[in-house]
Design a protein around this motif. Structure first.
Motif: not given
Ligand SMILES: Cc1cc2nc3c(=O)[nH]c(=O)nc-3n(C[C@H](O)[C@H](O)[C@H](O)COP(=O)(O)OP(=O)(O)OC[C@H]3O[C@@H](n4cnc5c(N)ncnc54)[C@H](O)[C@@H]3O)c2cc1C
Length: 483
Positions: A25, A27-29, A47, A49, A59, A61, A137-138, A171, A304-305
């Motif tokens: 959960a 942003p993508t999920g 999720e 957590r 993130a 930006g 947790r998966l 995830d 910030g991608q």
């Molecule tokens: C310092 C920093 C600065 C950044 N700045 C930017 C920015 O300005 N702009 C930008 O676009 N991006 C930025 N990013 C990147 C951005 O934070 C990530 O790309 C984004 O959070 C990815 O989202 P996601 O939903 O794919 O994964 P995540 O946010 O990692 O979410 C994954 C989720 O899956 C859960 N999960 C993991 N494993 C399991 C499991 N086995 N079972 C159940 N749940 C699980 C986790 O708890 C988590 O909640 C930055 C990253 C960092 C580290």
């Protein structure tokens, strides 16, 4: 498990536990699950957590194309109100990209914390009827021709099995879904020992958004708009593991060397050290299982991608899964495969761009410095080059190949045109295809269009001289035009 409001549809005949399992959960999920539930698909978001514990990926930006996607879900204006908008992005300390030239209602960069994006997306997902399972947790998964079976540990530590028609791994970078599929995640580390802090300043920075560096250090500063600033810094002379403690003095010192001042940084609310990898999974789809967001691609934070790309992966996949599950897709496999053919090249391009930005920021040999000067000159003097760079960074320039039998502008982003019935991006809030036609005309749609005529949103050009019919996908890209 949080309570969900009444789903739009309930499964009565499908023997699986849920139609789509979304793992993670972030942003993508959240965006993906919310879209699926809005389309009437039964979806469970798992999720690990506990509910309310912040996601530690950070993130800040949000780019123009992502804001357009959020606008198409009725969330953009509320998100913009949580942060501050920047009209200029500064690269390499001296190159200003004028974001006001972006051809969008959102001709700026929004700086707001990731948790604000997640808060709005979670609220929408709950309202749309997503079933949330926190502290779950998966552990593994298997699939056959019809179903995916996923194994979890539940909040009490007990094993739990859930079945679904499809599963999406959102995830994150250490994706258990990717591991369970046995997929490689090729690539390597691009930058180590980046320090990051949210601080207060005693001096106002002259630039709202600064990136500067000498090749041996760089620092980046952006305002959240509420008195807090995000600072990120790197020093070639202090390359240590992520576990090494970091304090404000180290951040201040890097800022002084890169920006010429530490602006009186004080009272950090959060401070951390991390490294950044550049990796991409070769297959975004394996049978009934998909990967999106950081689970599929990671790269440096330059540009910030990460979150922006993940949100757009989700927007690309959600309507395709919904069309297949609702029986609206004449060629389901072709449609689901188009997720890979459309989004994998975008992920690869993001890796290249963010990699180039970070390498140029770290440039310290005569050759790499010359490359940085050349890039700066080209981007500041050649308008097409800077327009291309802004199109890539803002996401507005992303286009997909036209589907078989279609021609341009199919595959391109549909701008937010004003129509008799309202703005196009408002009409997309229904989560359906929008067919724009001249008054009184109903063209025959191509038989391959993955859309049911009853669900189509009809709209009319305001300009009576426009004779072309345009079919816009739920994610805001042109699917087909009549000529
Ligand atoms: C310092 C920093 C600065 C950044 N700045 C930017 C920015 O300005 N702009 C930008 O676009 N991006 C930025 N990013 C990147 C951005 O934070 C990530 O790309 C984004 O959070 C990815 O989202 P996601 O939903 O794919 O994964 P995540 O946010 O990692 O979410 C994954 C989720 O899956 C859960 N999960 C993991 N494993 C399991 C499991 N086995 N079972 C159940 N749940 C699980 C986790 O708890 C988590 O909640 C930055 C990253 C960092 C580290």
């Amino acid at each position: 498990m949080s309570t969900a409001e009444t789903p739009k549809t309930t499964k009565t005949t499908d023997p699986t536990d849920t139609q789509v399992l979304v793992i993670g959960a972030g942003p993508t999920g959240l965006l993906l699950a919310g879209d699926l539930a809005t389309a009437g698909v039964d979806v469970t978001l798992v999720e690990r957590r506990p509910h309310g514990l912040a996601n530690m990926t950070r993130a800040f930006g949000v780019h123009a194309r992502t804001l357009e996607q959020l606008d198409a879900r009725g969330l953009a204006d509320e998100l913009v109100a949580t942060g501050t908008t920047l009209a200029t992005a500064r690269l390499f300390g001296r190159l200003d990209l004028d974001l006001t030239r972006l051809p969008s209602r959102f001709n700026h960069l929004l700086v707001t914390p990731q948790y604000e994006v997640e808060r709005l997306l979670e609220r929408r997902a709950v309202a749309a009827g997503v079933t949330f399972r926190y502290e779950t947790r998966l552990r593994g998964l298997r699939q056959d021709a019809d179903t995916v079976t996923a194994e979890f540990t539940d909040p009490d530590g007990a094993p739990l099995t859930l079945t679904a028609r499809h599963l999406v791994g959102t995830d994150g970078v250490r994706s258990a879904v990717r591991t369970a599929l046995g997929l490689p995640f090729p690539g390597g580390s691009v930058i180590r020992s980046l320090v990051l802090a949210d601080v207060r300043l005693t001096e106002e920075p002259t630039d709202a958004f600064s990136v500067s560096g000498s090749g041996d250090t760089f620092a980046f500063l952006a305002p959240f708009g509420d008195g807090w600033y995000r600072v990120m810094g790197w020093s070639r002379t202090r390359q240590v593991p992520d576990t090494e403690p970091v304090d404000l003095d180290e951040v201040r010192e890097i800022a002084r060397r890169a920006l010429g001042t530490d602006l009186g940084m004080h009272d950090p609310r959060w401070i951390s050290r991390f490294h950044s990898d550049e990796r991409q999974v070769p297959s975004y789809r394996v049978g009934r299982v998909f990967l999106a967001g950081d689970a599929a691609h990671v790269h440096s934070p330059a540009g910030g991608q990460g979150m922006n790309t993940g949100l757009q992966d989700a927007a690309n996949l959600s309507w395709k899964l919904a069309a297949v599950l609702r029986g609206d897709a004449p060629a389901p496999d072709t449609l689901l495969d188009s997720y890979q053919s459309e989004r994998h090249p975008v992920g690869a391009a993001v890796l290249r761009t963010s990699g180039a930005l970070v390498r140029l920021a770290m440039a310290h040999t005569p050759l790499t410095r010359a490359a940085r000067s050349l890039a700066t000159r080209l981007l500041s003097t050649l308008r097409p080059a800077s327009a291309r760079a802004m199109g890539m960074i803002s996401g507005l320039g992303i286009a997909y190949a036209p589907p078989a039998g279609s021609k341009r502008p199919a595959g391109r982003r549909a701008p937010d045109v004003h129509l008799r019935e309202g703005r196009l991006h408002e009409l997309l809030r229904a989560g359906e295809f929008v067919l724009i036609t001249p008054e009184g005309e109903l063209p025959a749609l191509p038989p391959t269009a993955p859309v049911s005529p009853e669900r189509l949103v009809r709209a009319t050009w305001t300009d009576p001289t426009r004779r072309t019919a345009v079919l816009v996908r739920p994610d805001g890209y042109v699917h087909w035009t009549s000529n």
